[in-house]
Design a protein around this motif. Structure first.
Motif, PDB file in Angstrom:
ATOM      1  N   ARG A 158     -10.373  -5.692   2.645  1.00 12.51           N
ATOM      2  CA  ARG A 158     -11.927  -5.928   2.820  1.00 12.51           C
ATOM      3  C   ARG A 158     -12.688  -6.127   1.546  1.00 12.51           C
ATOM      4  N   GLU A 159     -12.194  -5.406   0.396  1.00 15.77           N
ATOM      5  CA  GLU A 159     -12.896  -5.794  -0.804  1.00 15.77           C
ATOM      6  C   GLU A 159     -11.907  -6.473  -1.954  1.00 15.77           C
ATOM      7  N   GLY A 160     -10.706  -6.892  -1.751  1.00 15.84           N
ATOM      8  CA  GLY A 160      -9.678  -7.217  -2.633  1.00 15.84           C
ATOM      9  C   GLY A 160      -8.784  -6.155  -3.421  1.00 15.84           C
ATOM     10  N   VAL A 161      -7.902  -6.522  -4.201  1.00 11.24           N
ATOM     11  CA  VAL A 161      -7.139  -5.547  -4.786  1.00 11.24           C
ATOM     12  C   VAL A 161      -7.887  -4.969  -6.202  1.00 11.24           C
ATOM     13  N   PRO A 162      -8.756  -5.675  -6.749  1.00 10.19           N
ATOM     14  CA  PRO A 162      -9.630  -5.101  -7.847  1.00 10.19           C
ATOM     15  C   PRO A 162     -10.446  -3.773  -7.425  1.00 10.19           C
ATOM     16  N   ALA A 163     -10.699  -3.654  -5.956  1.00 10.85           N
ATOM     17  CA  ALA A 163     -11.470  -2.350  -5.491  1.00 10.85           C
ATOM     18  C   ALA A 163     -10.462  -1.322  -5.516  1.00 10.85           C
ATOM     19  N   ILE A 164      -9.201  -1.330  -5.935  1.00  8.51           N
ATOM     20  CA  ILE A 164      -8.247  -0.370  -5.895  1.00  8.51           C
ATOM     21  C   ILE A 164      -7.854  -0.097  -7.511  1.00  8.51           C
ATOM     22  N   THR A 165      -8.330   0.797  -7.853  1.00  6.16           N
ATOM     23  CA  THR A 165      -8.494   0.928  -9.341  1.00  6.16           C
ATOM     24  C   THR A 165      -8.019   2.264  -9.937  1.00  6.16           C
ATOM     25  N   PRO A 169       0.885  -1.341   0.034  1.00  9.05           N
ATOM     26  CA  PRO A 169      -0.021  -0.011   0.146  1.00  9.05           C
ATOM     27  C   PRO A 169       0.942   1.352  -0.101  1.00  9.05           C
ATOM     28  N   VAL A 170       2.285   1.020   0.514  1.00 13.78           N
ATOM     29  CA  VAL A 170       2.844   2.208   0.427  1.00 13.78           C
ATOM     30  C   VAL A 170       3.214   2.691  -0.812  1.00 13.78           C
ATOM     31  N   GLU A 171       3.486   1.686  -2.186  1.00 18.85           N
ATOM     32  CA  GLU A 171       3.980   1.909  -3.123  1.00 18.85           C
ATOM     33  C   GLU A 171       2.645   2.519  -4.069  1.00 18.85           C
ATOM     34  N   LEU A 172       1.298   1.889  -3.648  1.00 19.11           N
ATOM     35  CA  LEU A 172       0.114   2.344  -4.188  1.00 19.11           C
ATOM     36  C   LEU A 172      -0.098   3.683  -3.882  1.00 19.11           C
ATOM     37  N   VAL A 173       0.299   4.395  -2.496  1.00 14.44           N
ATOM     38  CA  VAL A 173      -0.125   5.665  -2.268  1.00 14.44           C
ATOM     39  C   VAL A 173       1.033   6.541  -2.896  1.00 14.44           C
ATOM     40  N   ARG A 174       2.102   6.196  -3.166  1.00 12.04           N
ATOM     41  CA  ARG A 174       3.045   6.928  -3.796  1.00 12.04           C
ATOM     42  C   ARG A 174       2.809   7.146  -5.300  1.00 12.04           C
ATOM     43  N   LEU A 175       2.192   6.220  -5.761  1.00  8.98           N
ATOM     44  CA  LEU A 175       1.706   6.513  -7.418  1.00  8.98           C
ATOM     45  C   LEU A 175       0.615   7.191  -7.300  1.00  8.98           C
ATOM     46  N   PRO A 184     -11.108   5.660 -11.602  1.00  7.12           N
ATOM     47  CA  PRO A 184     -11.542   7.047 -11.303  1.00  7.12           C
ATOM     48  C   PRO A 184     -10.462   8.219 -11.945  1.00  7.12           C
ATOM     49  N   HIS A 185      -9.117   7.618 -11.695  1.00  7.43           N
ATOM     50  CA  HIS A 185      -8.209   8.919 -12.422  1.00  7.43           C
ATOM     51  C   HIS A 185      -8.478   8.882 -13.934  1.00  7.43           C
ATOM     52  N   VAL A 186      -8.690   7.768 -14.619  1.00  4.04           N
ATOM     53  CA  VAL A 186      -9.091   7.826 -15.948  1.00  4.04           C
ATOM     54  C   VAL A 186     -10.402   8.689 -16.429  1.00  4.04           C
ATOM     55  N   ARG A 187     -11.350   8.751 -15.573  1.00  5.90           N
ATOM     56  CA  ARG A 187     -12.460   9.530 -15.644  1.00  5.90           C
ATOM     57  C   ARG A 187     -12.142  11.048 -15.563  1.00  5.90           C
ATOM     58  N   ILE A 188     -11.353  11.119 -14.392  1.00 12.35           N
ATOM     59  CA  ILE A 188     -10.903  12.754 -13.961  1.00 12.35           C
ATOM     60  C   ILE A 188     -10.105  13.386 -15.246  1.00 12.35           C
ATOM     61  N   LEU A 189      -9.174  12.581 -15.832  1.00 10.12           N
ATOM     62  CA  LEU A 189      -8.175  12.871 -16.871  1.00 10.12           C
ATOM     63  C   LEU A 189      -9.228  13.280 -18.168  1.00 10.12           C
ATOM     64  N   ALA A 190     -10.357  12.465 -18.648  1.00 12.92           N
ATOM     65  CA  ALA A 190     -10.998  12.533 -19.477  1.00 12.92           C
ATOM     66  C   ALA A 190     -11.770  13.854 -19.761  1.00 12.92           C
TER      67      ALA A 190
END
Length: 227
Positions: free
Chosen positions: A172-179, A124-130, A182-188
């Protein structure tokens, strides 16, 4: 032979992972002697690493007492998340109006390349960094240096709880819940010049985490103090 800077970096990464995995309790005083032996490092680079982590919100320093793990205060965290939502929504709105096409294309490439990291077992440290890099680069597209500085300050202060939040979400929800969706929609929306749409997508993205942050702080407490 390891250089001083190499030792600082090694200690920094190790302490960050320890804090993210609840090795320290909120408000617990850190034993520098024990950590020095555990990490096989002298006190000077250890303190440099600890001071870096103070700036990121993992630890605090009390004069005459030493280093402490930071508190977990749900009310303070809620305030910071609300501030973040306001700052980033306005930054997204301005980005849609002012973005530099080359910088936007670079951010799109970064997002595409980072997608592969979202996989089982990733820290999760790497995910937050990205995630933080994406949000900061997007804020810079606004052309407003003050908004960028405000975001950097808030991001540092919620860095610790965001790691707890992502870890709780993935468990709680598995890695697929972290996606990245939302960033793709924001950039679009930004690319389309849709100011209101970009602000709305950003606010929805951050507010989703805001709704769950108090629950995750409680979960963190139960994990930390589990017998």
């Amino acid at each position: 032979m390891e250089t001083k800077q190499g030792a600082v970096e090694r200690a920094y990464r190790a302490l960050k992972e320890m804090a993210a995995s609840y090795k320290f309790k909120p408000d617990e005083r850190l034993n520098e002697s024990t950590l020095s032996v555990q990490l096989n490092i002298s006190r000077t680079p250890l303190r440099e690493a600890l001071n870096r982590l103070i700036a990121e919100g993992f630890f605090t320093f009390r004069s005459g007492q030493g280093f402490y793990c930071r508190s977990l205060n749900p009310s303070e965290i809620m305030d910071l998340y609300e501030a973040r939502a306001a700052i980033e929504s306005e930054a997204a709105r301005l980005a849609a109006r002012r973005f530099d096409p080359a910088e936007l294309a670079g951010l799109q490439r970064f997002l595409k390349e980072s997608e592969a990291v979202y996989s089982p077992g990733v820290s999760p440290v790497e995910l937050v960094r990205l995630d933080e890099e994406f949000h900061l680069r997007l804020a810079k597209l606004s052309g407003n240096a003050e908004l960028v500085r405000l975001l950097e300050n808030v991001a540092e202060r919620i860095h610790y709880i965001r790691i707890i939040d992502l870890q709780s979400l993935s468990e709680r929800e598995g890695v697929p819940a972290i996606t990245i969706r939302p960033h793709v929609r924001i950039l679009a929306a930004v690319k389309a010049g849709n100011e209101e749409g970009a602000a709305r997508e950003m606010n929805a993205h951050i507010s989703r985490r805001l709704e769950e942050v108090t629950q995750n702080v409680r979960m963190a407490f139960s994990r930390i103090y589990a017998p």
